[in-house]
Design a protein around this motif. Structure first.
Motif, short mmCIF file in Angstrom:
data_model
loop_
_atom_site.label_atom_id
_atom_site.label_comp_id
_atom_site.label_asym_id
_atom_site.label_seq_id
_atom_site.Cartn_x
_atom_site.Cartn_y
_atom_site.Cartn_z
N MET C 1 0.83 -1.19 0.00
CA MET C 1 0.00 0.00 0.00
C MET C 1 0.87 1.25 0.00
N THR C 2 2.04 1.09 0.55
CA THR C 2 2.96 2.23 0.60
C THR C 2 3.94 2.15 -0.56
N ASN C 3 4.53 3.23 -0.85
CA ASN C 3 5.41 3.29 -2.01
C ASN C 3 6.78 2.74 -1.67
N ALA C 4 6.95 1.44 -1.86
CA ALA C 4 8.12 0.77 -1.31
C ALA C 4 9.24 0.54 -2.31
N GLN C 5 9.08 1.08 -3.50
CA GLN C 5 10.13 0.84 -4.49
C GLN C 5 11.45 1.48 -4.05
N VAL C 6 12.49 0.78 -4.38
CA VAL C 6 13.81 1.38 -4.17
C VAL C 6 14.27 1.96 -5.48
N PRO C 7 15.08 2.99 -5.41
CA PRO C 7 15.44 3.69 -6.64
C PRO C 7 16.17 2.83 -7.66
N SER C 8 17.14 2.06 -7.20
CA SER C 8 17.96 1.34 -8.17
C SER C 8 17.23 0.15 -8.76
N SER C 9 17.87 -0.43 -9.77
CA SER C 9 17.37 -1.65 -10.39
C SER C 9 15.92 -1.51 -10.85
N GLU C 10 15.69 -0.42 -11.58
CA GLU C 10 14.33 -0.22 -12.07
C GLU C 10 13.92 -1.27 -13.09
N ALA C 11 14.90 -1.93 -13.66
CA ALA C 11 14.58 -2.98 -14.61
C ALA C 11 13.77 -4.09 -13.95
N ALA C 12 14.11 -4.39 -12.72
CA ALA C 12 13.37 -5.43 -11.99
C ALA C 12 11.95 -4.97 -11.71
N ASP C 13 11.80 -3.72 -11.28
CA ASP C 13 10.46 -3.16 -11.08
C ASP C 13 9.63 -3.29 -12.34
N GLU C 14 10.27 -2.96 -13.44
CA GLU C 14 9.59 -2.99 -14.72
C GLU C 14 9.15 -4.41 -15.08
N TYR C 50 10.29 -7.37 -1.87
CA TYR C 50 11.33 -6.41 -1.55
C TYR C 50 11.11 -5.12 -2.33
N ARG C 51 10.51 -5.26 -3.52
CA ARG C 51 10.31 -4.09 -4.40
C ARG C 51 8.93 -3.48 -4.22
N TYR C 52 7.94 -4.32 -4.03
CA TYR C 52 6.59 -3.82 -3.76
C TYR C 52 6.11 -4.44 -2.45
N ALA C 53 5.77 -3.61 -1.52
CA ALA C 53 5.46 -4.10 -0.18
C ALA C 53 4.29 -5.09 -0.19
N SER C 54 3.40 -4.94 -1.14
CA SER C 54 2.26 -5.85 -1.17
C SER C 54 1.78 -6.04 -2.60
N LYS C 55 0.95 -7.05 -2.77
CA LYS C 55 0.33 -7.31 -4.07
C LYS C 55 -0.50 -6.10 -4.49
N ASP C 56 -1.19 -5.51 -3.53
CA ASP C 56 -1.98 -4.32 -3.82
C ASP C 56 -1.11 -3.21 -4.41
N ASP C 57 0.07 -3.06 -3.85
CA ASP C 57 0.97 -2.02 -4.36
C ASP C 57 1.32 -2.22 -5.82
N VAL C 58 1.46 -3.47 -6.20
CA VAL C 58 1.75 -3.75 -7.61
C VAL C 58 0.59 -3.26 -8.47
N LEU C 59 -0.61 -3.54 -8.01
CA LEU C 59 -1.78 -3.11 -8.76
C LEU C 59 -1.84 -1.59 -8.89
N VAL C 60 -1.61 -0.92 -7.78
CA VAL C 60 -1.66 0.54 -7.80
C VAL C 60 -0.60 1.10 -8.75
N ALA C 61 0.61 0.57 -8.63
CA ALA C 61 1.69 1.05 -9.49
C ALA C 61 1.35 0.83 -10.96
N LEU C 62 0.77 -0.33 -11.22
CA LEU C 62 0.42 -0.67 -12.60
C LEU C 62 -0.65 0.28 -13.14
N MET C 63 -1.62 0.59 -12.31
CA MET C 63 -2.70 1.47 -12.75
C MET C 63 -2.21 2.90 -12.95
N GLU C 64 -1.38 3.33 -12.04
CA GLU C 64 -0.81 4.68 -12.21
C GLU C 64 -0.03 4.74 -13.51
#
Lengths: 219, 219, 219, 219
Positions: C1-14, C50-64
DNA sequence: CATGAATGAGTGTTCATTCAT
DNA sequence: GATGAATGAACACTCATTCAT
């Protein structure tokens, strides 16, 4: 757990036991559902419970019937002769024929004893004990003829023979080679005369018997 | 440096199998719950499923282990001698000691085969076949010494002996009279020399063997 | 639910967002497991968290991201012309191409809004509102040219057009007849001139119809 | 005499579908638990499973009902006139009223198609196809009057209109401005005459616009 | 006398999340 | 910084049993 059968309509009771026996043998007591038994007996679960108060009761009734049928079958089988040794042979045959061909209740009695609820175990054990005592009687009479070896522990001998014969039910498939009667007769010769050639019997074998077969200290 | 006291993965797997073996032996596979196994292995159901995908998988793993341990135990047991007949005796002893004292996996393999899911049956059957073939080998070598009777059907003889010995597990209680080794040795003499006195052996017994023990046709 | 991404390794986030988008589109958010996402992104669930604190966060990030990409795509698409009416047409095309071909984030934004946790709904709704306002702006400018009918409710018109175009994602299959651009252009003429009464249509409109609405080949 | 007040079987089935429809609409199929459905239908999960073998079955039953109700509602709605063009208008109204006010089953049919298990998809797709064919029939008849433009792809037109109208369910909130009937009528004029070019419109159309499209009272 | 609809405790299993390493 | 083993609450579903009729 209680004896809830009603006197009339024994045909329905019978249908339930036959269906239950078949299923318990195939899948075991715990893996069989009341619905399956009821369906195989062409009724609904409610009707089954009208005749047997619980699934456990069906198991107990089936096992008690297993003992009754086994005693009846062997009694009938050995009636053909008065020779105690021959009676053993005929008794084995009758037992194995019942176990393999006749009826599932004996199989369930032997192979699902674990499934008995705590409270019913003692009663069924007593019934089963009657059948074992019946065999002990036959063995004792055969021994009494003097044709058997001395120093044999009756209990151990019964367990030995019953084990060998009961195990057949785990591998026997109808219509594949031998009939239960043939297997029983073969096993009888193994039991009676052993597997080794007489020539090779070591001289001291009898003393080994004395050593091994006398009960070596109760617990 | 770090290889001590760590509850390693294999240790957890092992704890599950030991707990499952004990429970399956006591109550049967179907009557045992995953929760009970987990609790007996000091974990939660989720943790158990992390190691074994299903309850069925636990059963299969346990049975496969039963075969492995049985082969290992008998192999070790017979290493003491090269006499094929003596090896049979030692093999029986090792088998029964494992079955009664060592390990529940062999018991479960023998007495819960019905509970195997359709898909796994073939694999376990193959493993089990390896153990049976192992015994067939021992029997064949003993036969080859010429000390045994001819005309014995190997398969039937194995089933006879294994049945008698396996059945012990259904009645044996530790600390009550005989040790498994004593029982196995007694059974060995029964198997080898039979229960009847030699004197009484009818003259025509060998012809009976010919008749009974040769595979009697049918498919 | 919180913005837990870390700055580096954005490729993994992607990688996570791409994998999640694909799965959410196919099966829906609730029916997709974190394990599946992680596996599709070539990592383990622990690493995903480690990159997204929760499954919900992934959804929010994806929608944004869906909102961001939609705005970017349409902005880019309409840059080719200054004619407000033409811009509507190009905007529809860009939106539908993104929805059907480009990216799953817009699809998830539109079709899994229900799955947003209570707390995140407002934020995403605000972002989504920005995209809708963006379209309202385009519509208003087109209206301002005097070429559209008066008395049209802007909001209702947007919902009408967006509904028709968004629904395409529920039935469009790549490589089957029309491209998203062709569908968008056809829909634009429907929107602009309606389905009835050719007699009253401007002369040059009909040739467009011939070009756009006749099934344009492919299988 | 006995047909009153008895909570008949069908009533229970119905309660389950109503409860499931509401929950599936709000949270989606996968995010709804059987316990929630059962509770909303005032029963226990076991009772729900007595009526529907699985959660999937509830979804399938609900969707099939969605198709049935949609066909029934539209059939009833269009019975008021024989003018094919007018029937389209009344059909849209009936569809949207069902979707927004009447029943959740149509919504679930449209927006949870992904959740259908592999095996049931085909059957529901066929039912859904019947509804689409029903619309195609209405469209074809309207085209046949000669009042619509030629060169329109029937399938594409249906998807266009259905998309616009189905999307309403994603944003419509009861009691906020317009009724579903008003929205449907507005959308019908958009569909029929398009959004552009008033000059070319038939004279009597414009009064309709004034009546239908002006916001008819804010909430 | 017999039924079958209904129950609810309990089953095997899943899965987002945590945390020691 | 990144992992993957472990968790336990929650899940869909089962089933022996009950009871109104």
């Amino acid at each position: 757990m209680t004896n809830a059968q009603v006197p009339s309509s024994e045909a329905a009771d019978e249908r339930i036991l036959v269906a239950a026996g078949k299923l318990f043998r195939e899948k075991g007591f715990a893996a069989t559902t009341v619905r399956e038994i009821a369906q195989a007996a062409s009724m609904l679960p409610g009707s089954l419970h009208y005749r047997y108060a619980s699934k456990d009761d069906v198991l107990v009734a089936l096992m008690e019937r297993g003992v009754r049928r086994a005693i009846a079958a062997v009694t009938k089988g050995i009636a053909a002769t008065r020779d105690p040794v021959e009676r053993l042979k005929l008794g084995l045959r009758a037992h194995l024929e019942l176990l393999c061909q006749g009826d599932d209740s004996l199989y369930v009695l032997l192979y699902d004893f674990r499934s008995l609820p705590e409270g019913a175990r003692e009663g069924v054990e007593r019934s089963r004990g009657r059948y074992e005592a019946f065999w002990d009687g036959m063995l004792y009479e055969a021994w009494g003829t003097g044709r058997s070896r001395s120093a044999l522990d009756l209990d151990l001998v019964r367990q030995f023979g019953m084990g060998a014969i009961n195990w057949v039910a785990t591998w026997y498939r109808p219509g594949s080679g031998r009939t239960p009667a043939q297997i029983a007769d073969a096993f009888w010769t193994y039991l009676a005369f052993g597997l080794m050639g007489e020539a090779s019997r070591p001289a001291d074998v009898e003393s080994q018997f004395q050593e091994l077969l006398t009960k070596s200290g109760e617990e």
